[in-house]
Design a protein around this motif. Sequence first.
Motif, PDB file in Angstrom:
ATOM      1  N   ASP A 144       0.802  -1.227   0.000  1.00 41.90           N
ATOM      2  CA  ASP A 144       0.000   0.000   0.000  1.00 41.90           C
ATOM      3  C   ASP A 144       0.834   1.276   0.000  1.00 41.90           C
ATOM      4  OD1 ASP A 144       0.874  -0.346   2.580  1.00 41.90           O
ATOM      5  OD2 ASP A 144      -1.114  -0.586   3.456  1.00 41.90           O
ATOM      6  N   GLY A 145       1.911   1.281   0.790  1.00 45.67           N
ATOM      7  CA  GLY A 145       2.759   2.472   0.809  1.00 45.67           C
ATOM      8  C   GLY A 145       3.401   2.737  -0.540  1.00 45.67           C
ATOM      9  N   HIS A 146       3.855   1.667  -1.181  1.00 43.96           N
ATOM     10  CA  HIS A 146       4.467   1.801  -2.507  1.00 43.96           C
ATOM     11  C   HIS A 146       3.456   2.335  -3.513  1.00 43.96           C
ATOM     12  CE1 HIS A 146       6.822   0.865  -6.075  1.00 43.96           C
ATOM     13  NE2 HIS A 146       5.801   0.168  -6.537  1.00 43.96           N
ATOM     14  N   LEU A 147       2.228   1.827  -3.460  1.00 43.20           N
ATOM     15  CA  LEU A 147       1.188   2.289  -4.379  1.00 43.20           C
ATOM     16  C   LEU A 147       0.853   3.755  -4.152  1.00 43.20           C
ATOM     17  CD1 LEU A 147      -1.374  -0.653  -4.612  1.00 43.20           C
ATOM     18  CD2 LEU A 147       0.018   0.296  -6.447  1.00 43.20           C
ATOM     19  N   ALA A 148       0.793   4.160  -2.883  1.00 36.64           N
ATOM     20  CA  ALA A 148       0.469   5.553  -2.580  1.00 36.64           C
ATOM     21  C   ALA A 148       1.509   6.493  -3.167  1.00 36.64           C
ATOM     22  CB  ALA A 148       0.370   5.745  -1.073  1.00 36.64           C
ATOM     23  N   ARG A 149       2.786   6.109  -3.048  1.00 40.42           N
ATOM     24  CA  ARG A 149       3.847   6.965  -3.600  1.00 40.42           C
ATOM     25  C   ARG A 149       3.842   6.929  -5.129  1.00 40.42           C
ATOM     26  NH1 ARG A 149       6.322   4.519   0.838  1.00 40.42           N
ATOM     27  NH2 ARG A 149       7.164   2.855  -0.486  1.00 40.42           N
ATOM     28  N   ARG A 150       3.620   5.762  -5.675  1.00 41.12           N
ATOM     29  CA  ARG A 150       3.671   5.633  -7.138  1.00 41.12           C
ATOM     30  C   ARG A 150       2.529   6.387  -7.803  1.00 41.12           C
ATOM     31  NH1 ARG A 150       4.386  -0.068 -10.480  1.00 41.12           N
ATOM     32  NH2 ARG A 150       4.526   0.887 -12.564  1.00 41.12           N
ATOM     33  N   THR A 151       1.345   6.358  -7.188  1.00 37.71           N
ATOM     34  CA  THR A 151       0.190   7.045  -7.761  1.00 37.71           C
ATOM     35  C   THR A 151       0.075   8.488  -7.279  1.00 37.71           C
ATOM     36  OG1 THR A 151      -1.229   6.203  -5.963  1.00 37.71           O
ATOM     37  CG2 THR A 151      -1.110   4.894  -7.981  1.00 37.71           C
ATOM     38  N   ARG A 152       0.995   8.895  -6.401  1.00 35.67           N
ATOM     39  CA  ARG A 152       0.995  10.254  -5.842  1.00 35.67           C
ATOM     40  C   ARG A 152      -0.305  10.584  -5.134  1.00 35.67           C
ATOM     41  NH1 ARG A 152       3.925  13.796 -10.706  1.00 35.67           N
ATOM     42  NH2 ARG A 152       5.864  12.562 -10.760  1.00 35.67           N
ATOM     43  N   LEU A 153      -0.797   9.605  -4.389  1.00 34.90           N
ATOM     44  CA  LEU A 153      -2.039   9.784  -3.641  1.00 34.90           C
ATOM     45  C   LEU A 153      -1.795   9.634  -2.140  1.00 34.90           C
ATOM     46  CD1 LEU A 153      -4.566   7.816  -5.903  1.00 34.90           C
ATOM     47  CD2 LEU A 153      -4.299  10.289  -5.713  1.00 34.90           C
TER      48      LEU A 153
END
Length: 271
Positions: A144-153
């Motif tokens: 989840d943390g990786h996705l948040a950074r990758r999607t800039r959300l």
Amino acid sequence: MSTLEPPTSGRPYLRHFRLPVQEGSEERAQSRERRLIKSTLTTLSAIYLVSIAAFIVLAERLATGPDAVVASALTLLVIFALVVHALPGHDHARFGPANIITAIRAAMVSFFGAAMFFGNLSETIELYALVILVVSALALDGVDGHLARRTRLQSALGTRFDMEVDAFLILLLSVAAFLLGKAGIWVLAIGSMRYGFVLAQLGLPFLKAPLPPSFRRKVICVIQVAALCVLLLPIIAPPVSTAVAAIALLLITYSFGVDIVHLARRRHRPS
């Protein structure tokens, strides 16, 4: 992996429920608010319905009974209601994939807690199944943390949501360790540490101050969950389980102690 620390959001928000005021018109902010509410409610409703179906299947396979389904469904409903209440901390127009992963993890944790109280922990197969469920939730925690950074959300809501799911899981795991006789009642201190820290903020306001990011917290948080998962294994028994629990308690006590000392010292520094 989230960190067990107070939220660090310091953004000013509108008095009523709406997104932080940024560049653009009032109408634009209201439009983003409506899109966020729609995205969140649609997403959480879908996850909730799928989760209930999964709870029914798991309860049947693990013979935990209908009480586990009801308890896990109610727990997840409360968690999702709190997420909706905290939406002002998410300054984006959509819920985001990272929060979706965290919501799925919340469903896993909810069923684990229900199965722990209403299932038969003396059954080896059930215990191993619950360990697999927890390990799966832990694996998703690295996504989840990786996705948040990758999607800039990234948002205060996402950080807090992830952190509280982790804290709840650690609490449930420490209760399971006690119920299984893997350690004395003192093992509950592992899961209670985060909530004790929050309660201490009522009498010691300086503990509410934001903490800087810390790799130490992340590592120790992972160790807590891993150690408590090990304690669930039927092949782990006292005195080995007691030693593992004691090491986990010492580590988390050290981590919170370092943060408390840091906040206490900073309180006396000139601003």
